[in-house]
Design a protein around this motif. Structure first.
Motif, PDB file in Angstrom:
ATOM      1  N   HIS A 187       0.858  -1.195   0.000  1.00 27.78           N
ATOM      2  CA  HIS A 187       0.000   0.000   0.000  1.00 27.78           C
ATOM      3  C   HIS A 187       0.888   1.238   0.000  1.00 27.78           C
ATOM      4  O   HIS A 187       2.112   1.128   0.057  1.00 27.78           O
ATOM      5  CB  HIS A 187      -0.950   0.011   1.196  1.00 27.78           C
ATOM      6  N   ALA A 246       2.370   5.182   5.205  1.00 31.11           N
ATOM      7  CA  ALA A 246       2.339   6.491   5.857  1.00 31.11           C
ATOM      8  C   ALA A 246       3.457   6.642   6.878  1.00 31.11           C
ATOM      9  O   ALA A 246       3.585   7.690   7.505  1.00 31.11           O
ATOM     10  CB  ALA A 246       0.988   6.692   6.547  1.00 31.11           C
ATOM     11  N   ASP A 278      -0.300  -4.033   6.031  1.00 31.65           N
ATOM     12  CA  ASP A 278      -0.827  -3.501   7.294  1.00 31.65           C
ATOM     13  C   ASP A 278      -2.265  -3.939   7.486  1.00 31.65           C
ATOM     14  O   ASP A 278      -3.200  -3.133   7.415  1.00 31.65           O
ATOM     15  CB  ASP A 278      -0.771  -1.978   7.297  1.00 31.65           C
TER      16      ASP A 278
HETATM   17 FE   LIG Z   1       0.539   1.435   6.533  1.00 24.63          FE
END
Ligand SMILES: [Fe+2]
Length: 291
Positions: free
Chosen positions: A75, A78, A167
Motif C-alpha cells: 500500500h 504512511a 498492514d
Molecule cells: Fe501502513
C-alpha cells in the motif's frame, strides 16, 4: 498450478527506525526474486534521505545472485518512504501496487493541492495489480489479495504457502492496523482479516511491521492458525461489531505517524520525489489543519 504449492524462501530485514519489515521472496541462490515494501531512510529533522537500508537489501540480493523481477508495495505507506525507484535503478524489476491506489492518489491530490499534472491513473507505477490477479516470480506464482480497510488500496501477496499481509494484521500480541487514515474503514478491515484467516491454518503470514511489547524480541512471521487462536483484536469469537468498536476507540487515541506527510506525498508517486522547483530542489508540503 503446481508452482502454487512451492514454498518460497523468505528473507526479512527489520528497519528499527520505522518498525518496518522488507521482504525478499525467492527460491534460493540464482533464482528470480520479488522485493516487498522497501524503505528509503529519511530524517525528518534535516529532510535528508539515505540509502543505507536499501543498500543492505541490495547486498543480500547480490550475495544470493537473485534476479529481481518485482518491487512490490502492499500500500502507500504512511510511516516510511519507499526505496522502489532506487532499487529498480540498481537491480531492475517492475514496481507494482494494488490498482485501487488511484483512489488514494485522488484523496491526497486534494489534501496536498498537488500540481495539476499529478496523474490520478496510477501510471507512476509500472504495474497496477487487480484483486485475484496472478503473476510470475520466476517459477513461483504470486497472487494478489485485496485487503482494504487500513487504506482502500491495501493488498496482500500470496506466494506459495507464504502471504505478505501488509498492514492488516500485526503479530498476535499486537493485533491489527489502524483504520483512521483517509479512506480507512474498520468494518472493511475486519472483512479483509477474515479473508486472510480463511486460508489454510499452516499458511505462513509475514507482517509489514512489528511493535514488540517490552521484553519480546522483534518477530514478523506467524501462521493463520496462530492468528486465529491468539490475535488480541481478531481471534476467533470476536464479532465484527466488537472489532469495530475496539478499533474506533483505539484509533481515536493514536497520534499521526511521524513521517505521514512526506511519506504519503512521495509514496503515491511510486517513491519518486515531487517535481523539482526552479532552484533544483525537491520539496514536500505541510498542510495546516488538513489531516
Ligand atoms: Fe501502513
Amino acid at each position: 498450478m503446481t508452482s502454487v504449492t512451492l514454498n518460497p524462501q523468505v528473507h526479512g530485514i527489520f528497519d528499527s527506525a520505522t518498525w518496518t519489515v522488507t521482504y525478499v521472496v525467492h527460491q534460493g541462490p540464482g533464482s528470480a526474486a520479488a522485493i516487498i515494501d522497501s524503505v528509503l531512510d529519511y530524517d525528518p529533522k534535516s529532510g535528508r534521505t539515505r540509502t543505507t537500508s536499501a543498500d543492505q537489501l541490495i547486498d543480500y540480493v547480490k550475495a544470493q545472485d537473485l534476479q529481481v523481477q518485482w518491487i512490490l508495495e502492499t500500500h502507500a505507506h504512511a510511516d516510511h518512504l519507499s526505496a522502489a525507484p532506487y532499487l529498480r535503478q540498481q537491480l531492475g524489476g517492475q514496481i507494482g501496487i494494488g490498482d485501487q491506489i488511484t483512489r488514494v492518489q485522488k484523496v491526497f491530490k486534494g489534501i496536498f493541492n498537488l500540481e495539476p499534472e499529478f496523474r490520478l491513473d496510477g501510471s507512476q507505477f509500472d504495474v497496477l495489480l487487480k484483486d485475484g490477479q496472478e503473476f510470475a516470480i520466476g517459477d513461483l506464482t504470486a497472487r494478489v489479495l485485496a485487503v482494504p480497510g487500513h487504506t482502500p488500496a491495501c493488498v496482500a501477496y500470496q506466494v506459495g504457502d507464504a502471504v505478505f499481509v501488509g498492514d492488516t494484521l500485526f503479530m498476535p500480541d499486537v493485533g491489527t492496523a489502524r483504520c483512521d487514515f483517509p479512506g480507512g474503514d474498520a468494518k472493511t478491515l475486519y472483512a479483509s482479516v477474515k479473508k486472510l484467516l480463511s486460508l489454510p491454518p499452516e499458511t505462513r503470514l509475514f507482517m509489514c511491521h512489528d511493535y514488540p511489547p517490552a521484553g519480546r524480541p522483534v518477530a514478523f512471521e506467524t501462521t493463520v492458525a496462530e492468528q486465529r487462536a491468539k490475535n488480541i483484536h481478531v481471534h476467533e469469537g470476536i464479532s465484527e461489531a466488537e472489532f469495530v468498536a475496539m478499533r474506533t476507540q483505539r484509533d481515536a487515541t493514536l497520534e499521526m505517524p511521524v513521517l505521514i506527510l512526506p511519506a504519503v506525498q512521495i509514496n503515491i508517486r511510486a517513491g519518486q520525489m515531487p517535481p523539482k522547483e526552479a532552484n533544483g530542489t525537491d520539496y514536500v508540503k505541510i498542510p495546516i489543519n488538513a489531516l
